[in-house]
Design a protein around this motif. Structure first.
Motif, PDB file in Angstrom:
ATOM      1  N   GLN A 148       0.812  -1.214   0.000  1.00  0.00           N
ATOM      2  CA  GLN A 148       0.000   0.000   0.000  1.00  0.00           C
ATOM      3  C   GLN A 148       0.844   1.262   0.000  1.00  0.00           C
ATOM      4  OE1 GLN A 148      -2.455   1.633   3.467  1.00  0.00           O
ATOM      5  NE2 GLN A 148      -3.989   0.469   2.295  1.00  0.00           N
ATOM      6  N   HIS A 149       1.951   1.250   0.729  1.00  0.00           N
ATOM      7  CA  HIS A 149       2.834   2.410   0.753  1.00  0.00           C
ATOM      8  C   HIS A 149       3.886   2.232  -0.349  1.00  0.00           C
ATOM      9  CE1 HIS A 149       0.487   3.605   4.049  1.00  0.00           C
ATOM     10  NE2 HIS A 149       1.188   3.065   5.031  1.00  0.00           N
ATOM     11  N   SER A 150       5.131   2.321  -0.044  1.00  0.00           N
ATOM     12  CA  SER A 150       6.175   2.207  -1.075  1.00  0.00           C
ATOM     13  C   SER A 150       6.653   0.768  -1.227  1.00  0.00           C
ATOM     14  CB  SER A 150       7.358   3.109  -0.712  1.00  0.00           C
ATOM     15  OG  SER A 150       6.954   4.458  -0.652  1.00  0.00           O
ATOM     16  N   GLY A 151       7.068   0.434  -2.434  1.00  0.00           N
ATOM     17  CA  GLY A 151       7.665  -0.880  -2.620  1.00  0.00           C
ATOM     18  C   GLY A 151       8.955  -0.994  -1.832  1.00  0.00           C
ATOM     19  N   VAL A 152       9.866  -0.043  -2.054  1.00  0.00           N
ATOM     20  CA  VAL A 152      11.129   0.050  -1.307  1.00  0.00           C
ATOM     21  C   VAL A 152      11.147   1.403  -0.617  1.00  0.00           C
ATOM     22  CG1 VAL A 152      13.637   0.190  -1.482  1.00  0.00           C
ATOM     23  CG2 VAL A 152      12.375  -1.449  -2.899  1.00  0.00           C
ATOM     24  N   HIS A 153      11.389   1.417   0.686  1.00  0.00           N
ATOM     25  CA  HIS A 153      11.432   2.659   1.455  1.00  0.00           C
ATOM     26  C   HIS A 153      12.690   2.668   2.316  1.00  0.00           C
ATOM     27  CE1 HIS A 153       9.297   5.605   4.466  1.00  0.00           C
ATOM     28  NE2 HIS A 153      10.376   6.123   3.886  1.00  0.00           N
ATOM     29  N   LEU A 154      13.589   3.602   2.037  1.00  0.00           N
ATOM     30  CA  LEU A 154      14.776   3.823   2.861  1.00  0.00           C
ATOM     31  C   LEU A 154      14.590   5.108   3.643  1.00  0.00           C
ATOM     32  CD1 LEU A 154      15.917   1.773   0.727  1.00  0.00           C
ATOM     33  CD2 LEU A 154      18.114   2.907   1.044  1.00  0.00           C
ATOM     34  N   HIS A 155      14.909   5.060   4.932  1.00  0.00           N
ATOM     35  CA  HIS A 155      14.737   6.223   5.799  1.00  0.00           C
ATOM     36  C   HIS A 155      16.007   6.432   6.610  1.00  0.00           C
ATOM     37  CE1 HIS A 155      12.591   9.112   8.301  1.00  0.00           C
ATOM     38  NE2 HIS A 155      13.035   8.481   9.381  1.00  0.00           N
ATOM     39  N   GLN A 156      16.632   7.595   6.434  1.00  0.00           N
ATOM     40  CA  GLN A 156      17.830   7.980   7.181  1.00  0.00           C
ATOM     41  C   GLN A 156      18.953   6.941   7.019  1.00  0.00           C
ATOM     42  OE1 GLN A 156      15.666   8.743  11.044  1.00  0.00           O
ATOM     43  NE2 GLN A 156      16.752  10.695  10.918  1.00  0.00           N
ATOM     44  N   CYS A 157      19.406   6.787   5.795  1.00  0.00           N
ATOM     45  CA  CYS A 157      20.449   5.808   5.485  1.00  0.00           C
ATOM     46  C   CYS A 157      21.584   6.473   4.704  1.00  0.00           C
ATOM     47  CB  CYS A 157      19.881   4.668   4.644  1.00  0.00           C
ATOM     48  SG  CYS A 157      18.561   3.720   5.451  1.00  0.00           S
ATOM     49  N   ASP A 158      22.803   6.174   5.070  1.00  0.00           N
ATOM     50  CA  ASP A 158      23.977   6.650   4.345  1.00  0.00           C
ATOM     51  C   ASP A 158      24.535   5.543   3.468  1.00  0.00           C
ATOM     52  OD1 ASP A 158      23.762   9.110   5.559  1.00  0.00           O
ATOM     53  OD2 ASP A 158      25.377   8.759   7.006  1.00  0.00           O
TER      54      ASP A 158
ATOM     55  N   ALA B 297       4.693   4.912  -3.696  1.00  0.00           N
ATOM     56  CA  ALA B 297       5.812   5.045  -4.635  1.00  0.00           C
ATOM     57  C   ALA B 297       6.403   3.676  -4.919  1.00  0.00           C
ATOM     58  CB  ALA B 297       6.893   5.969  -4.067  1.00  0.00           C
ATOM     59  N   GLY B 298       7.111   3.597  -6.036  1.00  0.00           N
ATOM     60  CA  GLY B 298       7.878   2.390  -6.295  1.00  0.00           C
ATOM     61  C   GLY B 298       9.094   2.325  -5.397  1.00  0.00           C
ATOM     62  N   ILE B 299       9.936   3.381  -5.467  1.00  0.00           N
ATOM     63  CA  ILE B 299      11.122   3.493  -4.617  1.00  0.00           C
ATOM     64  C   ILE B 299      11.069   4.849  -3.930  1.00  0.00           C
ATOM     65  CG2 ILE B 299      13.648   3.563  -4.560  1.00  0.00           C
ATOM     66  CD1 ILE B 299      13.628   1.833  -7.102  1.00  0.00           C
ATOM     67  N   HIS B 300      11.256   4.875  -2.613  1.00  0.00           N
ATOM     68  CA  HIS B 300      11.110   6.107  -1.832  1.00  0.00           C
ATOM     69  C   HIS B 300      12.264   6.198  -0.831  1.00  0.00           C
ATOM     70  CE1 HIS B 300       8.557   8.559   1.258  1.00  0.00           C
ATOM     71  NE2 HIS B 300       9.352   9.344   0.541  1.00  0.00           N
ATOM     72  N   VAL B 301      12.984   7.306  -0.849  1.00  0.00           N
ATOM     73  CA  VAL B 301      14.028   7.597   0.138  1.00  0.00           C
ATOM     74  C   VAL B 301      13.583   8.834   0.902  1.00  0.00           C
ATOM     75  CG1 VAL B 301      16.448   8.184   0.508  1.00  0.00           C
ATOM     76  CG2 VAL B 301      15.805   6.595  -1.332  1.00  0.00           C
ATOM     77  N   SER B 302      13.544   8.761   2.226  1.00  0.00           N
ATOM     78  CA  SER B 302      12.966   9.853   3.011  1.00  0.00           C
ATOM     79  C   SER B 302      13.838  10.211   4.209  1.00  0.00           C
ATOM     80  CB  SER B 302      11.564   9.472   3.503  1.00  0.00           C
ATOM     81  OG  SER B 302      11.630   8.449   4.491  1.00  0.00           O
ATOM     82  N   GLY B 303      13.522  11.365   4.803  1.00  0.00           N
ATOM     83  CA  GLY B 303      14.208  11.825   6.006  1.00  0.00           C
ATOM     84  C   GLY B 303      13.283  12.689   6.833  1.00  0.00           C
TER      85      GLY B 303
ATOM     86  N   LEU C 155      11.271   8.515  -5.854  1.00  0.00           N
ATOM     87  CA  LEU C 155      11.239   9.769  -5.106  1.00  0.00           C
ATOM     88  C   LEU C 155      12.298   9.732  -4.016  1.00  0.00           C
ATOM     89  CD1 LEU C 155      10.053  12.410  -3.930  1.00  0.00           C
ATOM     90  CD2 LEU C 155       8.259  11.025  -2.867  1.00  0.00           C
ATOM     91  N   ALA C 156      13.126  10.787  -3.942  1.00  0.00           N
ATOM     92  CA  ALA C 156      14.141  10.875  -2.890  1.00  0.00           C
ATOM     93  C   ALA C 156      14.083  12.254  -2.242  1.00  0.00           C
ATOM     94  CB  ALA C 156      15.538  10.630  -3.461  1.00  0.00           C
ATOM     95  N   SER C 157      14.244  12.288  -0.920  1.00  0.00           N
ATOM     96  CA  SER C 157      14.293  13.551  -0.192  1.00  0.00           C
ATOM     97  C   SER C 157      15.332  13.456   0.915  1.00  0.00           C
ATOM     98  CB  SER C 157      12.925  13.898   0.403  1.00  0.00           C
ATOM     99  OG  SER C 157      12.529  12.948   1.370  1.00  0.00           O
ATOM    100  N   SER C 158      15.748  14.615   1.400  1.00  0.00           N
ATOM    101  CA  SER C 158      16.725  14.723   2.479  1.00  0.00           C
ATOM    102  C   SER C 158      18.013  13.967   2.150  1.00  0.00           C
ATOM    103  CB  SER C 158      16.137  14.207   3.805  1.00  0.00           C
ATOM    104  OG  SER C 158      16.983  14.536   4.891  1.00  0.00           O
ATOM    105  N   VAL C 159      18.557  14.243   0.957  1.00  0.00           N
ATOM    106  CA  VAL C 159      19.766  13.570   0.490  1.00  0.00           C
ATOM    107  C   VAL C 159      20.851  14.598   0.182  1.00  0.00           C
ATOM    108  CG1 VAL C 159      20.788  12.074  -1.270  1.00  0.00           C
ATOM    109  CG2 VAL C 159      18.430  11.678  -0.512  1.00  0.00           C
TER     110      VAL C 159
END
Length: 525
Positions: free
Chosen positions: A157-167, A182-188, A228-232
């Motif tokens: 229901q949300h993102s397929g791949v979700h990364l949060h606060q990762c280096d 989203a398909g792929i989502h990077v967030s912060g 979609l990527a944010s806080s990068v």
């Protein structure tokens, strides 16, 4: 018989040697296994995800699910399971094909503070964004040094791949489809932070985000994004494709985009194709690419956007804490974008919110043959917008809704109205507009061109594979001999004293004979 006695120190050394010689282990999981087995060989495999979750893994260990089989549950990894920079913890398949991890209504795999983790060669399946699933498919939270490769992720229901606060995350060959947000989502968390970023050194390459229609539970914001990527701080998205996303978004205001970033700096989007993306019929956006709120020092280059409901390339600022500034759009093609809104290029900032300034837009080819199609949709005027060596071909007006221009710089561009009308932005023609506004004038000489660009077959792009951006795929935009584009461009390296790149969209060296062409493709003959 003599008796031998070993000193305690010798016994300790023997034990340490035995332990060090053991090294990383491989653990196998099979439907034919048994959780009472040691799991250390296919013949002594474990059976369940639950048994995996009970184990604390060591650096270099491999967790291997039998290919072609389905395992129900959520793989849970924590800091106690971390690898090291030289010895990753690996989750993968063995045998033939990908193992299927069926998360049902929740995640298929969740990692929290699990550093130096590789997840590869798996299919992660959810119950469906409208059939009971309520989570992300693969949720990676505060994990550094993560590698994701050869994954298929769908039905969440949300993102397929979700990364949060990762280096130092590295994401390749992920196929994310039929997810909600989203398909792929990077967030912060830094939307209102003026300095900091939560993710550093992000790489996303060779991924496909297809048919991620929208999250039915998000009723106050966009959903249905591709990548979609944010806080990068420092990131790259390249050789990725996004298409047919966003068509079932419930929200009716701002909308999704195929590939986009916000709250990022020093980010490059390149060699990507974003096409046939959509939005709610009464909502905004639905475009190909977007540099959004708080993006700085970033570039979109060597990309193709076509047949999107929103702008091919969006330059937007919703009011983030960091200024939107010093960005570049170069050597791209937009074809027949803006089916519902936005045209080839959209420029917008929320009223009285945020800062938006300084954008170089050069050597792009913007082609819009849609009925009434425009090349630019401009909500208002923002300082430091400069347009050089672009091709603007339109079937209505250059700028949607009759918006005039203010202090934007236009120099060395070619314009052509497919309807054959020479009237130009409320003036009799380009020359009258230039004389009245000073645009397209250099040392009192008109250098802008109003003329048929003589392209091989503009409007013919159907290409979807970003690894196939070549003459066969986009040759319709190569200038014909005698085209006014050939040798018609300004030398921006000299004019602006900056690095303007040494290749065109096809990868051909530029300039030819030390003279630049106009548009995204240089004629190398």
């Amino acid at each position: 018989m003599k008796e031998f006695f070993f000193p305690a120190a010798v016994l300790l050394l023997i034990c340490l040697c035995l332990n060090s010689c053991t090294g990383p282990a491989s653990y196998y999981i099979s439907k034919e296994g048994n959780d009472s087995n040691p799991g250390t060989s296919p013949g002594k495999a474990w059976q369940s995800i639950q048994r995996v979750n009970e184990q604390d893994f060591e650096p270099g260990d491999r967790i291997l699910f039998q290919g072609g089989e389905t395992f129900t549950g959520t793989i849970m990894l924590s800091g106690e399971d971390s690898g090291t920079p030289t010895s990753q913890l690996i989750v993968s398949s063995y045998g033939e094909g990908k193992a299927i991890i069926s998360g049902g209504d929740i995640e298929a795999l969740k990692a929290d503070n699990c550093h130096f983790l590789t997840i590869e060669n798996l299919e992660l399946r959810g119950a469906g964004r409208k059939n009971g699933n309520t989570r992300d498919g693969l949720l990676i939270d505060q994990c550094d040094g993560v590698v994701l490769n050869k994954l298929e992720v769908h039905g969440f229901q949300h993102s397929g791949v979700h990364l949060h606060q990762c280096d130092d995350a590295h994401i390749t060959h992920v196929y994310a489809h039929e997810n909600g947000f989203a398909g792929i989502h990077v967030s912060g968390t830094t939307i209102w932070d003026t300095v900091s970023y939560d993710n550093h050194n992000l790489y996303i390459g060779y991924c496909v985000a297809e048919n991620n229609p929208g999250d039915p539970t998000v009723l106050n914001n966009h959903s249905g994004n591709g990548i979609l990527a944010s806080s990068v701080k420092v990131g790259t998205i390249e050789y990725c494709e996004a298409f047919n996303n966003g068509w079932d978004m419930p929200w009716t205001e701002n909308g999704p985009v195929g590939i986009w970033i916000w709250d990022c700096t020093d980010f490059t989007i390149q060699h990507c194709i974003s096409h046939h993306n959509r939005t709610n019929p009464v909502a905004a956006d639905g475009g190909g690419f977007d540099l959004d709120g708080g993006v700085s020092n970033s570039v979109i280059q060597y990309c193709i956007s076509h047949n999107n409901e929103g702008a091919g390339f969006g330059l937007y600022e919703f009011g983030a804490a960091k200024p939107w500034q010093n960005n570049t759009i170069r050597y791209n093609i937009s074809q027949d974008d803006g089916i519902i809104n936005g045209g080839s290029l959209g420029i917008w900032k929320a009223d009285k919110q945020g800062v938006m300034r300084n954008c170089l837009i050069y050597n792009n080819t913007f082609f819009n043959s849609l009925e009434g199609g425009s090349c630019i949709w401009m909500y208002d005027h923002y300082p430091g917008y400069q347009f050089y060596n672009n091709v603007f071909v339109y079937n209505g007006v250059l700028i949607a809704d009759g918006k005039g221009l203010d202090d934007e710089i236009f120099l060395g561009n070619l314009y052509w109205n497919l309807a054959g009308e020479e009237a130009f932005l409320a003036y009799e023609d380009l020359q009258a507009w230039a004389a009245a506004t000073g645009k397209e004038m250099q040392e009192d000489q008109l250098i802008g061109i109003y003329q048929d660009p003589m392209l091989e077959q503009a409007g013919s792009i159907t290409l979807t594979d970003p690894t196939m951006i070549d003459h066969a795929g986009i040759g319709g935009y190569v200038p014909l001999p005698g085209s006014p584009l050939v040798d018609g461009g300004l030398d921006l390296k000299e004019l602006l004293k900056m690095n303007v790149g040494d290749r065109d969209l096809l990868g051909s060296p530029i300039p030819l004979k030390n003279i630049y062409d106009i548009g995204a493709i240089e004629l190398n003959e």
